[in-house]
Enzyme design. Sequence first.
Site, PDB file in Angstrom:
ATOM      1  N   LYS A 215       0.860  -1.179   0.000  1.00  0.00           N
ATOM      2  CA  LYS A 215       0.000   0.000   0.000  1.00  0.00           C
ATOM      3  C   LYS A 215       0.898   1.231   0.000  1.00  0.00           C
ATOM      4  O   LYS A 215       1.871   1.294   0.774  1.00  0.00           O
ATOM      5  CB  LYS A 215      -0.903  -0.031   1.232  1.00  0.00           C
ATOM      6  N   SER A 287      -9.489   1.809   2.784  1.00  0.00           N
ATOM      7  CA  SER A 287      -8.562   2.538   1.934  1.00  0.00           C
ATOM      8  C   SER A 287      -7.446   1.659   1.355  1.00  0.00           C
ATOM      9  O   SER A 287      -6.668   2.125   0.526  1.00  0.00           O
ATOM     10  CB  SER A 287      -7.921   3.683   2.728  1.00  0.00           C
ATOM     11  N   SER A 311     -10.213  -0.312   6.984  1.00  0.00           N
ATOM     12  CA  SER A 311      -9.497  -0.179   5.713  1.00  0.00           C
ATOM     13  C   SER A 311      -8.847  -1.451   5.205  1.00  0.00           C
ATOM     14  O   SER A 311      -8.331  -1.480   4.100  1.00  0.00           O
ATOM     15  CB  SER A 311      -8.443   0.929   5.815  1.00  0.00           C
TER      16      SER A 311
END
Length: 452
Positions: A215, A287, A311
Amino acid sequence: MNSPSLPDRRHFLNVCTAFGLGSTLMPGVLWGMVQNGATGKEELPRITKEMIDQAALVAGVDIKDEYREMMVGDLNDQLKSYKAIYDLKIPNSVAPAVSFNPVLPGMKVDADAAPAKAATVRVSKLSAPVTAPKNLDDLAFYTVRQLSELVRTRKVSSAALTDMYIARIKRLDAQLHFLITLTEDRARAQAKQADAEIAAGKYRGPLHGLPWGAKDLLTVKGYRTTWGAAGFEEQKFEEDATVVKRLDAAGAILVAKFSLGALAQGDLWFGERTRNPWRPSQGSSGSSAGSSSATSAGCVAFAIGSETLGSISSPVTRCGVTGLRPTFGRVPRTGAMALSWSMDKLGPICRSVEDCAFVLNAIYGPDGQDGSVHNYGFNWNPDLDITKLRIGYLKADFEREMPPAPPADKDTADDKAKAARERNRANRGIQKKFDEASLAVLRDKVGIKLIP
Protein backbone atom coordinates in the site's frame (compact mmCIF):
# COMPACT_ATOMS: atom_id res chain seq x y z
CA MET A 1 -3.38 19.20 0.95
CA ASN A 2 -0.90 20.06 3.66
CA SER A 3 -0.42 17.53 6.43
CA PRO A 4 0.52 20.10 9.15
CA SER A 5 -3.02 21.51 8.92
CA LEU A 6 -4.53 18.23 10.14
CA PRO A 7 -4.11 19.04 13.87
CA ASP A 8 -5.80 22.39 13.25
CA ARG A 9 -8.88 20.75 11.77
CA ARG A 10 -8.94 18.43 14.74
CA HIS A 11 -9.19 21.40 17.13
CA PHE A 12 -12.05 22.78 15.06
CA LEU A 13 -13.69 19.36 15.26
CA ASN A 14 -13.38 19.34 19.05
CA VAL A 15 -15.12 22.69 19.39
CA CYS A 16 -17.81 21.81 16.85
CA THR A 17 -18.39 18.44 18.51
CA ALA A 18 -19.23 20.20 21.76
CA PHE A 19 -22.16 21.77 19.90
CA GLY A 20 -23.27 18.52 18.26
CA LEU A 21 -21.70 19.31 14.87
CA GLY A 22 -18.69 16.99 14.91
CA SER A 23 -20.12 14.45 12.45
CA THR A 24 -21.09 17.09 9.87
CA LEU A 25 -19.07 18.91 7.18
CA MET A 26 -19.14 22.03 9.34
CA PRO A 27 -15.61 21.85 10.91
CA GLY A 28 -13.86 21.26 7.60
CA VAL A 29 -15.79 23.94 5.75
CA LEU A 30 -15.13 26.51 8.45
CA TRP A 31 -11.42 25.74 8.65
CA GLY A 32 -11.19 26.00 4.85
CA MET A 33 -12.71 29.48 5.04
CA VAL A 34 -10.12 30.49 7.65
CA GLN A 35 -7.26 29.20 5.49
CA ASN A 36 -8.60 30.95 2.40
CA GLY A 37 -8.78 34.20 4.36
CA ALA A 38 -5.16 34.00 5.47
CA THR A 39 -2.84 36.52 3.81
CA GLY A 40 0.50 35.32 5.12
CA LYS A 41 0.35 37.67 8.10
CA GLU A 42 1.23 36.48 11.60
CA GLU A 43 -2.41 36.39 12.71
CA LEU A 44 -5.11 34.29 11.07
CA PRO A 45 -8.38 36.10 10.25
CA ARG A 46 -10.86 36.14 13.11
CA ILE A 47 -13.94 33.94 12.84
CA THR A 48 -17.24 35.80 12.72
CA LYS A 49 -20.86 34.75 13.12
CA GLU A 50 -21.28 35.42 9.39
CA MET A 51 -18.53 32.91 8.59
CA ILE A 52 -20.23 30.33 10.83
CA ASP A 53 -23.53 31.02 9.02
CA GLN A 54 -21.90 30.53 5.62
CA ALA A 55 -20.17 27.31 6.73
CA ALA A 56 -23.43 26.02 8.20
CA LEU A 57 -25.22 26.71 4.91
CA VAL A 58 -22.61 24.77 2.91
CA ALA A 59 -22.65 21.92 5.44
CA GLY A 60 -26.46 21.82 5.51
CA VAL A 61 -26.84 22.25 9.28
CA ASP A 62 -28.87 24.61 11.46
CA ILE A 63 -27.21 26.40 14.38
CA LYS A 64 -29.10 28.24 17.10
CA ASP A 65 -28.26 31.91 17.68
CA GLU A 66 -26.91 31.32 21.20
CA TYR A 67 -24.64 28.53 19.91
CA ARG A 68 -23.18 30.80 17.22
CA GLU A 69 -22.22 33.38 19.85
CA MET A 70 -20.53 30.75 22.01
CA MET A 71 -18.76 29.14 19.03
CA VAL A 72 -17.26 32.47 17.91
CA GLY A 73 -15.62 32.93 21.28
CA ASP A 74 -14.36 29.36 21.62
CA LEU A 75 -12.97 29.14 18.09
CA ASN A 76 -11.21 32.51 18.18
CA ASP A 77 -9.66 31.59 21.52
CA GLN A 78 -8.09 28.62 19.76
CA LEU A 79 -6.68 30.49 16.73
CA LYS A 80 -3.27 31.17 18.30
CA SER A 81 -3.00 27.49 19.24
CA TYR A 82 -3.83 26.49 15.65
CA LYS A 83 -1.16 28.85 14.33
CA ALA A 84 1.47 27.53 16.78
CA ILE A 85 0.75 23.91 15.84
CA TYR A 86 0.73 24.76 12.13
CA ASP A 87 4.13 26.47 12.40
CA LEU A 88 5.69 23.42 14.10
CA LYS A 89 5.52 21.43 10.86
CA ILE A 90 5.82 18.10 12.68
CA PRO A 91 7.02 15.41 10.24
CA ASN A 92 5.06 12.22 9.73
CA SER A 93 7.74 10.16 11.50
CA VAL A 94 7.41 11.94 14.85
CA ALA A 95 5.14 9.96 17.18
CA PRO A 96 3.11 11.59 19.96
CA ALA A 97 4.03 11.03 23.60
CA VAL A 98 1.45 8.30 24.04
CA SER A 99 1.61 4.51 24.20
CA PHE A 100 -1.29 2.06 24.34
CA ASN A 101 -1.00 -1.58 25.45
CA PRO A 102 -3.97 -3.83 24.57
CA VAL A 103 -2.89 -6.40 27.18
CA LEU A 104 -4.59 -5.55 30.46
CA PRO A 105 -2.72 -5.56 33.80
CA GLY A 106 -2.52 -9.07 35.23
CA MET A 107 -3.00 -10.82 31.87
CA LYS A 108 -0.31 -13.28 30.76
CA VAL A 109 0.51 -13.91 27.11
CA ASP A 110 3.20 -15.88 25.31
CA ALA A 111 6.23 -13.73 24.49
CA ASP A 112 9.23 -14.33 22.26
CA ALA A 113 12.57 -12.57 22.56
CA ALA A 114 12.17 -11.56 18.91
CA PRO A 115 9.85 -12.34 15.99
CA ALA A 116 10.23 -15.89 14.71
CA LYS A 117 12.32 -16.21 11.58
CA ALA A 118 10.15 -16.81 8.52
CA ALA A 119 11.87 -20.14 7.86
CA THR A 120 10.72 -21.55 11.20
CA VAL A 121 6.98 -20.99 10.70
CA ARG A 122 4.91 -24.17 10.55
CA VAL A 123 3.26 -25.01 7.21
CA SER A 124 0.29 -27.22 6.42
CA LYS A 125 0.45 -30.49 4.55
CA LEU A 126 -0.63 -30.05 0.95
CA SER A 127 -3.77 -31.98 0.09
CA ALA A 128 -2.33 -32.79 -3.35
CA PRO A 129 1.04 -32.41 -5.09
CA VAL A 130 1.57 -29.00 -6.72
CA THR A 131 2.81 -29.06 -10.30
CA ALA A 132 3.95 -26.25 -12.55
CA PRO A 133 1.49 -25.53 -15.38
CA LYS A 134 2.64 -24.96 -18.95
CA ASN A 135 1.10 -21.49 -18.91
CA LEU A 136 2.55 -19.52 -15.97
CA ASP A 137 -0.53 -17.28 -15.91
CA ASP A 138 -2.36 -20.27 -14.46
CA LEU A 139 -0.37 -19.69 -11.24
CA ALA A 140 -1.86 -16.23 -10.74
CA PHE A 141 -4.44 -17.35 -8.19
CA TYR A 142 -2.36 -19.96 -6.35
CA THR A 143 -1.97 -19.45 -2.62
CA VAL A 144 1.33 -18.55 -0.98
CA ARG A 145 1.48 -22.11 0.35
CA GLN A 146 1.20 -23.56 -3.18
CA LEU A 147 3.56 -21.04 -4.80
CA SER A 148 6.15 -21.47 -2.07
CA GLU A 149 6.26 -25.22 -2.71
CA LEU A 150 6.90 -24.65 -6.43
CA VAL A 151 9.64 -22.09 -5.76
CA ARG A 152 11.24 -24.12 -2.94
CA THR A 153 11.47 -27.22 -5.13
CA ARG A 154 12.66 -25.08 -8.08
CA LYS A 155 9.78 -26.17 -10.32
CA VAL A 156 9.14 -22.46 -10.94
CA SER A 157 11.75 -19.72 -10.63
CA SER A 158 11.20 -16.51 -8.71
CA ALA A 159 12.26 -14.60 -11.83
CA ALA A 160 9.58 -16.25 -13.97
CA LEU A 161 6.93 -15.70 -11.30
CA THR A 162 7.94 -12.05 -10.98
CA ASP A 163 7.77 -11.51 -14.75
CA MET A 164 4.33 -13.12 -14.87
CA TYR A 165 2.90 -10.91 -12.12
CA ILE A 166 4.45 -7.72 -13.52
CA ALA A 167 2.90 -8.48 -16.91
CA ARG A 168 -0.52 -8.99 -15.29
CA ILE A 169 -0.19 -5.72 -13.35
CA LYS A 170 0.57 -3.81 -16.56
CA ARG A 171 -2.29 -5.47 -18.43
CA LEU A 172 -5.04 -5.23 -15.78
CA ASP A 173 -4.26 -1.85 -14.21
CA ALA A 174 -5.72 -0.04 -17.21
CA GLN A 175 -9.15 -1.30 -16.12
CA LEU A 176 -8.76 -1.58 -12.35
CA HIS A 177 -6.52 1.44 -11.50
CA PHE A 178 -4.72 -0.16 -8.54
CA LEU A 179 -1.13 0.74 -9.48
CA ILE A 180 0.75 3.86 -8.39
CA THR A 181 4.38 2.78 -8.92
CA LEU A 182 6.00 -0.34 -10.37
CA THR A 183 9.24 -1.29 -8.59
CA GLU A 184 10.34 -3.33 -11.59
CA ASP A 185 14.14 -2.98 -11.38
CA ARG A 186 14.17 -3.65 -7.65
CA ALA A 187 11.94 -6.69 -8.12
CA ARG A 188 14.01 -8.30 -10.86
CA ALA A 189 17.22 -7.86 -8.87
CA GLN A 190 15.57 -9.42 -5.80
CA ALA A 191 14.16 -12.32 -7.83
CA LYS A 192 17.58 -13.07 -9.34
CA GLN A 193 19.08 -13.11 -5.84
CA ALA A 194 16.27 -15.36 -4.51
CA ASP A 195 16.81 -17.93 -7.26
CA ALA A 196 20.56 -17.99 -6.57
CA GLU A 197 20.03 -18.44 -2.82
CA ILE A 198 17.48 -21.23 -3.24
CA ALA A 199 19.76 -23.02 -5.72
CA ALA A 200 22.53 -22.82 -3.10
CA GLY A 201 20.28 -24.34 -0.44
CA LYS A 202 19.73 -21.06 1.45
CA TYR A 203 15.94 -21.17 1.67
CA ARG A 204 14.45 -18.44 3.85
CA GLY A 205 10.89 -19.75 4.22
CA PRO A 206 7.48 -19.69 2.54
CA LEU A 207 7.74 -16.07 1.32
CA HIS A 208 11.12 -16.55 -0.34
CA GLY A 209 10.93 -15.57 -4.00
CA LEU A 210 7.25 -14.60 -3.93
CA PRO A 211 6.13 -11.24 -5.42
CA TRP A 212 4.11 -8.86 -3.24
CA GLY A 213 2.73 -5.31 -3.31
CA ALA A 214 2.74 -2.49 -0.75
CA LYS A 215 0.00 0.00 0.00
CA ASP A 216 1.53 3.32 -1.03
CA LEU A 217 1.68 4.71 2.48
CA LEU A 218 4.77 2.54 3.15
CA THR A 219 8.13 4.15 2.36
CA VAL A 220 10.51 2.42 -0.06
CA LYS A 221 13.93 3.93 -0.62
CA GLY A 222 14.38 5.24 -4.16
CA TYR A 223 10.65 5.29 -4.92
CA ARG A 224 7.91 7.82 -4.31
CA THR A 225 5.40 7.41 -1.48
CA THR A 226 2.32 9.39 -2.49
CA TRP A 227 -0.23 8.58 0.23
CA GLY A 228 -2.69 8.53 -2.71
CA ALA A 229 -3.15 12.29 -2.38
CA ALA A 230 -2.80 15.18 -4.81
CA GLY A 231 0.09 17.37 -3.78
CA PHE A 232 2.19 14.39 -2.68
CA GLU A 233 2.65 12.74 -6.11
CA GLU A 234 6.45 13.04 -6.05
CA GLN A 235 7.05 12.72 -2.30
CA LYS A 236 10.04 10.52 -1.39
CA PHE A 237 11.55 9.20 1.84
CA GLU A 238 15.07 7.78 1.80
CA GLU A 239 14.42 4.83 4.08
CA ASP A 240 12.47 1.60 3.82
CA ALA A 241 9.55 1.05 6.18
CA THR A 242 10.14 -1.64 8.81
CA VAL A 243 7.57 -3.94 7.16
CA VAL A 244 9.41 -3.58 3.83
CA LYS A 245 12.74 -4.40 5.49
CA ARG A 246 11.27 -7.48 7.17
CA LEU A 247 9.72 -8.80 3.96
CA ASP A 248 13.05 -8.20 2.19
CA ALA A 249 14.67 -10.29 4.94
CA ALA A 250 12.08 -13.04 4.36
CA GLY A 251 13.09 -13.09 0.68
CA ALA A 252 9.80 -11.68 -0.68
CA ILE A 253 9.92 -9.66 -3.94
CA LEU A 254 8.36 -6.17 -3.92
CA VAL A 255 6.90 -5.61 -7.40
CA ALA A 256 4.60 -2.59 -6.91
CA LYS A 257 3.21 0.13 -4.70
CA PHE A 258 -0.57 0.06 -4.80
CA SER A 259 -3.24 2.73 -4.52
CA LEU A 260 -5.02 3.96 -1.45
CA GLY A 261 -7.80 6.50 -1.19
CA ALA A 262 -6.34 9.98 -0.68
CA LEU A 263 -4.72 10.15 2.79
CA ALA A 264 -6.17 6.70 3.56
CA GLN A 265 -9.80 7.61 2.92
CA GLY A 266 -11.93 5.49 0.55
CA ASP A 267 -10.86 4.14 -2.87
CA LEU A 268 -10.55 7.42 -4.86
CA TRP A 269 -6.95 8.60 -5.27
CA PHE A 270 -5.28 11.23 -7.45
CA GLY A 271 -5.18 8.86 -10.44
CA GLU A 272 -8.65 7.29 -10.50
CA ARG A 273 -11.02 5.18 -8.45
CA THR A 274 -9.64 1.69 -7.81
CA ARG A 275 -12.04 -1.01 -9.02
CA ASN A 276 -13.39 -4.33 -7.78
CA PRO A 277 -11.99 -6.95 -10.24
CA TRP A 278 -15.22 -8.97 -10.13
CA ARG A 279 -17.41 -5.94 -10.84
CA PRO A 280 -15.24 -3.21 -12.39
CA SER A 281 -18.11 -0.72 -12.40
CA GLN A 282 -17.84 -0.78 -8.60
CA GLY A 283 -15.09 0.75 -6.48
CA SER A 284 -12.92 -1.68 -4.51
CA SER A 285 -13.73 0.11 -1.24
CA GLY A 286 -10.91 1.47 0.88
CA SER A 287 -8.56 2.54 1.93
CA SER A 288 -6.38 -0.53 1.16
CA ALA A 289 -8.02 -0.33 -2.24
CA GLY A 290 -5.13 -1.26 -4.52
CA SER A 291 -3.73 -4.00 -2.30
CA SER A 292 -7.11 -5.75 -2.21
CA SER A 293 -7.92 -5.24 -5.89
CA ALA A 294 -4.51 -6.39 -7.14
CA THR A 295 -4.45 -9.47 -4.89
CA SER A 296 -7.99 -10.34 -5.94
CA ALA A 297 -7.07 -9.93 -9.64
CA GLY A 298 -4.13 -12.35 -9.31
CA CYS A 299 -1.44 -9.68 -9.75
CA VAL A 300 0.64 -10.51 -6.65
CA ALA A 301 0.98 -13.45 -4.30
CA PHE A 302 0.02 -11.16 -1.41
CA ALA A 303 -0.05 -7.51 -0.38
CA ILE A 304 0.20 -5.31 2.69
CA GLY A 305 -2.65 -3.03 3.70
CA SER A 306 -3.40 -0.84 6.68
CA GLU A 307 -6.48 -0.30 8.81
CA THR A 308 -7.49 2.54 11.05
CA LEU A 309 -11.22 1.79 10.98
CA GLY A 310 -12.23 -0.77 8.32
CA SER A 311 -9.50 -0.18 5.71
CA ILE A 312 -8.50 -3.85 5.49
CA SER A 313 -11.77 -5.56 6.37
CA SER A 314 -13.90 -3.48 3.98
CA PRO A 315 -11.95 -3.84 0.69
CA VAL A 316 -11.14 -7.53 1.22
CA THR A 317 -14.86 -8.17 1.73
CA ARG A 318 -15.68 -6.20 -1.42
CA CYS A 319 -12.98 -7.88 -3.54
CA GLY A 320 -13.35 -11.42 -2.19
CA VAL A 321 -9.90 -11.99 -0.67
CA THR A 322 -8.64 -12.77 2.85
CA GLY A 323 -7.33 -10.02 5.09
CA LEU A 324 -5.97 -9.95 8.61
CA ARG A 325 -6.30 -6.79 10.68
CA PRO A 326 -3.84 -7.49 13.51
CA THR A 327 -4.35 -6.37 17.07
CA PHE A 328 -3.07 -2.84 17.68
CA GLY A 329 0.57 -3.06 18.78
CA ARG A 330 1.37 -6.19 16.74
CA VAL A 331 3.19 -4.74 13.70
CA PRO A 332 5.55 -1.72 13.61
CA ARG A 333 4.26 1.23 11.61
CA THR A 334 7.70 2.80 11.22
CA GLY A 335 7.81 4.29 7.72
CA ALA A 336 4.00 4.30 7.29
CA MET A 337 1.79 7.35 6.92
CA ALA A 338 0.19 8.19 10.27
CA LEU A 339 -3.57 8.71 10.14
CA SER A 340 -4.26 7.92 13.80
CA TRP A 341 -1.32 7.00 16.04
CA SER A 342 -3.64 5.26 18.50
CA MET A 343 -5.56 3.22 15.90
CA ASP A 344 -3.39 2.53 12.80
CA LYS A 345 -2.51 -1.11 12.09
CA LEU A 346 -0.61 -2.82 9.24
CA GLY A 347 -1.62 -6.28 8.05
CA PRO A 348 -1.58 -8.83 5.22
CA ILE A 349 -4.04 -9.17 2.34
CA CYS A 350 -3.87 -12.66 0.83
CA ARG A 351 -5.86 -15.50 -0.72
CA SER A 352 -6.05 -17.76 2.33
CA VAL A 353 -5.90 -17.71 6.12
CA GLU A 354 -2.61 -19.62 6.15
CA ASP A 355 -1.09 -17.09 3.75
CA CYS A 356 -1.96 -14.34 6.24
CA ALA A 357 -0.22 -16.32 8.98
CA PHE A 358 2.98 -16.59 6.91
CA VAL A 359 3.04 -12.85 6.24
CA LEU A 360 2.19 -11.83 9.80
CA ASN A 361 4.93 -14.14 11.07
CA ALA A 362 7.46 -12.21 8.98
CA ILE A 363 6.38 -8.68 9.98
CA TYR A 364 5.23 -8.72 13.63
CA GLY A 365 7.15 -7.70 16.75
CA PRO A 366 9.04 -4.66 18.10
CA ASP A 367 11.51 -2.78 15.92
CA GLY A 368 12.83 -0.40 18.58
CA GLN A 369 11.23 2.60 16.85
CA ASP A 370 7.45 2.24 17.06
CA GLY A 371 6.85 2.47 20.80
CA SER A 372 3.30 1.09 20.54
CA VAL A 373 4.51 -2.38 19.48
CA HIS A 374 4.79 -4.99 22.23
CA ASN A 375 6.77 -8.20 22.46
CA TYR A 376 4.10 -10.90 22.28
CA GLY A 377 4.60 -14.16 20.44
CA PHE A 378 2.73 -15.44 17.38
CA ASN A 379 2.23 -19.21 17.33
CA TRP A 380 0.58 -20.39 14.13
CA ASN A 381 -0.63 -24.00 14.22
CA PRO A 382 -2.01 -25.20 10.85
CA ASP A 383 -3.14 -28.48 12.46
CA LEU A 384 -5.35 -26.87 15.10
CA ASP A 385 -8.86 -28.35 15.23
CA ILE A 386 -10.83 -25.12 15.04
CA THR A 387 -14.11 -26.87 15.76
CA LYS A 388 -12.94 -27.07 19.37
CA LEU A 389 -12.64 -23.31 19.70
CA ARG A 390 -15.24 -21.46 21.77
CA ILE A 391 -16.66 -18.60 19.74
CA GLY A 392 -19.09 -16.15 21.26
CA TYR A 393 -21.18 -13.53 19.49
CA LEU A 394 -23.27 -10.61 20.66
CA LYS A 395 -26.79 -11.88 20.14
CA ALA A 396 -28.38 -8.42 20.31
CA ASP A 397 -26.10 -7.11 17.52
CA PHE A 398 -26.53 -10.10 15.20
CA GLU A 399 -30.27 -10.52 15.69
CA ARG A 400 -31.51 -6.93 15.61
CA GLU A 401 -35.01 -6.40 14.28
CA MET A 402 -35.46 -4.65 10.95
CA PRO A 403 -36.65 -1.03 11.23
CA PRO A 404 -40.35 -0.60 10.34
CA ALA A 405 -41.18 0.20 6.74
CA PRO A 406 -42.15 3.86 6.09
CA PRO A 407 -45.93 4.38 5.88
CA ALA A 408 -47.28 4.02 2.36
CA ASP A 409 -49.16 7.35 2.22
CA LYS A 410 -49.26 10.03 -0.45
CA ASP A 411 -48.18 12.87 1.82
CA THR A 412 -45.02 14.35 0.27
CA ALA A 413 -44.44 16.96 2.95
CA ASP A 414 -41.85 14.76 4.67
CA ASP A 415 -40.30 13.13 1.58
CA LYS A 416 -36.73 13.77 2.71
CA ALA A 417 -37.19 12.04 6.07
CA LYS A 418 -39.11 9.22 4.42
CA ALA A 419 -36.31 8.66 1.89
CA ALA A 420 -33.76 8.60 4.72
CA ARG A 421 -35.78 5.93 6.56
CA GLU A 422 -36.00 3.86 3.38
CA ARG A 423 -32.22 4.06 2.87
CA ASN A 424 -31.65 3.09 6.50
CA ARG A 425 -33.96 0.11 6.14
CA ALA A 426 -32.27 -0.99 2.89
CA ASN A 427 -28.80 -0.72 4.45
CA ARG A 428 -29.92 -2.65 7.51
CA GLY A 429 -31.32 -5.35 5.25
CA ILE A 430 -27.96 -5.72 3.50
CA GLN A 431 -26.10 -5.80 6.82
CA LYS A 432 -28.53 -8.38 8.19
CA LYS A 433 -27.73 -10.69 5.27
CA PHE A 434 -23.99 -10.36 5.98
CA ASP A 435 -24.56 -11.01 9.68
CA GLU A 436 -26.62 -14.13 9.03
CA ALA A 437 -24.16 -15.41 6.41
CA SER A 438 -21.23 -14.99 8.82
CA LEU A 439 -22.95 -17.05 11.50
CA ALA A 440 -24.06 -19.65 8.98
CA VAL A 441 -20.53 -20.19 7.64
CA LEU A 442 -19.06 -20.66 11.12
CA ARG A 443 -21.89 -22.87 12.33
CA ASP A 444 -22.82 -24.93 9.24
CA LYS A 445 -19.70 -25.04 7.06
CA VAL A 446 -16.89 -24.88 9.60
CA GLY A 447 -18.74 -26.81 12.30
CA ILE A 448 -18.13 -24.48 15.22
CA LYS A 449 -20.58 -24.27 18.10
CA LEU A 450 -21.48 -20.60 18.51
CA ILE A 451 -22.26 -19.24 21.95
CA PRO A 452 -24.63 -16.25 22.05
